[in-house]
Design a protein around this motif. Structure first.
Motif, PDB file in Angstrom:
ATOM      1  N   ASN A  25      10.751  -4.220  -6.318  1.00 52.24           N
ATOM      2  CA  ASN A  25       9.334  -4.497  -6.599  1.00 52.24           C
ATOM      3  C   ASN A  25       8.521  -4.588  -5.316  1.00 52.24           C
ATOM      4  O   ASN A  25       7.396  -4.087  -5.244  1.00 52.24           O
ATOM      5  CB  ASN A  25       9.193  -5.784  -7.409  1.00 52.24           C
ATOM      6  N   VAL A  26       9.071  -5.221  -4.292  1.00 49.59           N
ATOM      7  CA  VAL A  26       8.370  -5.342  -3.013  1.00 49.59           C
ATOM      8  C   VAL A  26       8.209  -3.973  -2.363  1.00 49.59           C
ATOM      9  O   VAL A  26       7.138  -3.651  -1.834  1.00 49.59           O
ATOM     10  CB  VAL A  26       9.114  -6.324  -2.081  1.00 49.59           C
ATOM     11  N   ALA A  31       4.465   0.601  -0.866  1.00 45.99           N
ATOM     12  CA  ALA A  31       3.990   1.982  -0.917  1.00 45.99           C
ATOM     13  C   ALA A  31       2.485   2.034  -1.154  1.00 45.99           C
ATOM     14  O   ALA A  31       1.802   2.941  -0.669  1.00 45.99           O
ATOM     15  CB  ALA A  31       4.736   2.753  -2.001  1.00 45.99           C
ATOM     16  N   ASP A  32       1.957   1.062  -1.858  1.00 48.62           N
ATOM     17  CA  ASP A  32       0.516   1.018  -2.124  1.00 48.62           C
ATOM     18  C   ASP A  32      -0.281   0.603  -0.894  1.00 48.62           C
ATOM     19  O   ASP A  32      -1.480   0.870  -0.814  1.00 48.62           O
ATOM     20  CB  ASP A  32       0.216   0.057  -3.274  1.00 48.62           C
ATOM     21  N   VAL A  33       0.355  -0.055   0.063  1.00 47.07           N
ATOM     22  CA  VAL A  33      -0.332  -0.571   1.248  1.00 47.07           C
ATOM     23  C   VAL A  33      -0.429   0.488   2.352  1.00 47.07           C
ATOM     24  O   VAL A  33      -1.250   0.367   3.259  1.00 47.07           O
ATOM     25  CB  VAL A  33       0.410  -1.824   1.766  1.00 47.07           C
ATOM     26  N   ILE A  34       0.366   1.522   2.278  1.00 42.93           N
ATOM     27  CA  ILE A  34       0.456   2.512   3.351  1.00 42.93           C
ATOM     28  C   ILE A  34      -0.900   3.114   3.742  1.00 42.93           C
ATOM     29  O   ILE A  34      -1.160   3.280   4.932  1.00 42.93           O
ATOM     30  CB  ILE A  34       1.486   3.599   2.997  1.00 42.93           C
ATOM     31  N   PRO A  35      -1.801   3.437   2.814  1.00 41.12           N
ATOM     32  CA  PRO A  35      -3.078   4.020   3.243  1.00 41.12           C
ATOM     33  C   PRO A  35      -3.911   3.112   4.145  1.00 41.12           C
ATOM     34  O   PRO A  35      -4.752   3.594   4.900  1.00 41.12           O
ATOM     35  CB  PRO A  35      -3.823   4.294   1.933  1.00 41.12           C
ATOM     36  N   SER A  36      -3.672   1.822   4.123  1.00 42.16           N
ATOM     37  CA  SER A  36      -4.454   0.914   4.958  1.00 42.16           C
ATOM     38  C   SER A  36      -3.839   0.697   6.343  1.00 42.16           C
ATOM     39  O   SER A  36      -4.432   0.001   7.168  1.00 42.16           O
ATOM     40  CB  SER A  36      -4.637  -0.431   4.257  1.00 42.16           C
ATOM     41  N   SER A  45       6.765   4.813   6.739  1.00 42.88           N
ATOM     42  CA  SER A  45       6.956   5.544   5.486  1.00 42.88           C
ATOM     43  C   SER A  45       8.368   6.090   5.366  1.00 42.88           C
ATOM     44  O   SER A  45       8.972   6.058   4.292  1.00 42.88           O
ATOM     45  CB  SER A  45       5.948   6.693   5.401  1.00 42.88           C
ATOM     46  N   GLN A  46       8.897   6.586   6.477  1.00 45.07           N
ATOM     47  CA  GLN A  46      10.260   7.105   6.476  1.00 45.07           C
ATOM     48  C   GLN A  46      11.272   5.995   6.170  1.00 45.07           C
ATOM     49  O   GLN A  46      12.201   6.185   5.380  1.00 45.07           O
ATOM     50  CB  GLN A  46      10.555   7.752   7.827  1.00 45.07           C
ATOM     51  N   ALA A  47      11.078   4.835   6.763  1.00 45.52           N
ATOM     52  CA  ALA A  47      11.980   3.702   6.502  1.00 45.52           C
ATOM     53  C   ALA A  47      11.851   3.229   5.060  1.00 45.52           C
ATOM     54  O   ALA A  47      12.855   2.872   4.422  1.00 45.52           O
ATOM     55  CB  ALA A  47      11.666   2.557   7.466  1.00 45.52           C
ATOM     56  N   LEU A  71       9.185   7.817  -6.321  1.00 50.15           N
ATOM     57  CA  LEU A  71       9.243   8.693  -5.150  1.00 50.15           C
ATOM     58  C   LEU A  71       8.214   9.819  -5.237  1.00 50.15           C
ATOM     59  O   LEU A  71       7.566  10.145  -4.238  1.00 50.15           O
ATOM     60  CB  LEU A  71      10.644   9.276  -4.987  1.00 50.15           C
ATOM     61  N   ALA A  72       8.067  10.411  -6.403  1.00 50.27           N
ATOM     62  CA  ALA A  72       7.068  11.475  -6.551  1.00 50.27           C
ATOM     63  C   ALA A  72       5.654  10.914  -6.375  1.00 50.27           C
ATOM     64  O   ALA A  72       4.787  11.578  -5.805  1.00 50.27           O
ATOM     65  CB  ALA A  72       7.209  12.145  -7.910  1.00 50.27           C
ATOM     66  N   GLY A  73       5.435   9.696  -6.816  1.00 48.93           N
ATOM     67  CA  GLY A  73       4.122   9.073  -6.658  1.00 48.93           C
ATOM     68  C   GLY A  73       3.779   8.741  -5.220  1.00 48.93           C
ATOM     69  O   GLY A  73       2.602   8.688  -4.844  1.00 48.93           O
ATOM     70  N   THR A  74       4.797   8.555  -4.394  1.00 46.13           N
ATOM     71  CA  THR A  74       4.530   8.249  -2.994  1.00 46.13           C
ATOM     72  C   THR A  74       3.994   9.462  -2.241  1.00 46.13           C
ATOM     73  O   THR A  74       3.427   9.309  -1.162  1.00 46.13           O
ATOM     74  CB  THR A  74       5.789   7.733  -2.271  1.00 46.13           C
ATOM     75  N   MET A  75       4.143  10.636  -2.806  1.00 42.85           N
ATOM     76  CA  MET A  75       3.608  11.830  -2.153  1.00 42.85           C
ATOM     77  C   MET A  75       2.090  11.757  -2.010  1.00 42.85           C
ATOM     78  O   MET A  75       1.520  12.388  -1.126  1.00 42.85           O
ATOM     79  CB  MET A  75       4.013  13.097  -2.912  1.00 42.85           C
ATOM     80  N   ALA A  76       1.447  10.995  -2.865  1.00 42.25           N
ATOM     81  CA  ALA A  76      -0.007  10.873  -2.805  1.00 42.25           C
ATOM     82  C   ALA A  76      -0.463  10.033  -1.619  1.00 42.25           C
ATOM     83  O   ALA A  76      -1.571  10.234  -1.116  1.00 42.25           O
ATOM     84  CB  ALA A  76      -0.533  10.258  -4.103  1.00 42.25           C
TER      85      ALA A  76
END
Length: 134
Positions: A25-26, A31-36, A45-47, A71-76
Motif C-alpha cells: 500500500n505504501v 507512485a502517486d507522489v513521483i510527479p511532485s 522510480s527505478q527503486a 505497474l502499467a499505471g505507473t507508466m503515466a
C-alpha cells in the motif's frame, strides 16, 4: 506454489511474518507522489519498480492480481526512460505468475480478466512502437 491460490497459506508461511500488505500500500501511494519530486526521479522510480516486483512472492492473492495494473499505471507518472523497464517487468516477471494463477474455485482471476486493460495502458503511455511489440 505461486501459481496456485490454494497454496497461498503454505507459501506465505515460508517467509518472515511481516506486514507485506501495508508495504504494498505504501509503495502504491509513493507512485502517486513521483510527479511532485524535483530531483532523483529516475533513481527513485527505478527503486520503486524493483521493490514492487520483488514483493510479488510475499503478497496475498488479491494483491498479486493488482500488480500488473499498478505497474502499467505507473507508466503515466514515471519517466519515459523507464517504460521499457516496466514492460520488461510485466512480460518477464509479473505476467507469468499472475495470468496463469489458478483460483480456488477454478474461476478466472482478476489479473487474467484485466490483461486487456493493462495492454491498452501500455499502448497509451508508451511512446515507442518497438516497445509495444514486446
Amino acid at each position: 506454489m505461486l501459481q496456485f491460490q490454494k497454496k497461498d497459506v503454505e507459501r506465505i508461511a515460508l517467509y518472515p511474518n511481516l506486514d507485506y500488505r501495508q508495504l504494498y500500500n505504501v509503495l502504491s501511494q509513493l507512485a502517486d507522489v513521483i510527479p511532485s519530486l524535483h530531483s532523483g526521479v529516475y533513481v527513485f522510480s527505478q527503486a520503486l519498480l524493483q521493490c514492487i516486483v520483488c514483493l510479488l512472492p510475499f503478497l496475498d492473492h488479491d494483491l498479486i492480481n493488482n500488480i500488473p495494473y499498478l505497474l502499467a499505471g505507473t507508466m503515466a507518472v514515471l519517466p519515459t526512460e523507464l517504460h521499457t523497464e516496466i514492460i520488461n517487468y510485466l512480460c518477464y516477471y509479473v505476467f507469468p505468475f499472475t495470468i496463469c494463477r489458478k483460483a480456488e474455485d477454478d474461476a478466472e482471476n482478476f489479473a487474467s480478466q484485466s490483461i486487456s486493460a493493462v495492454i491498452m495502458m501500455v499502448f497509451e503511455y508508451s511512446s515507442s512502437t518497438g516497445k509495444k511489440f514486446k
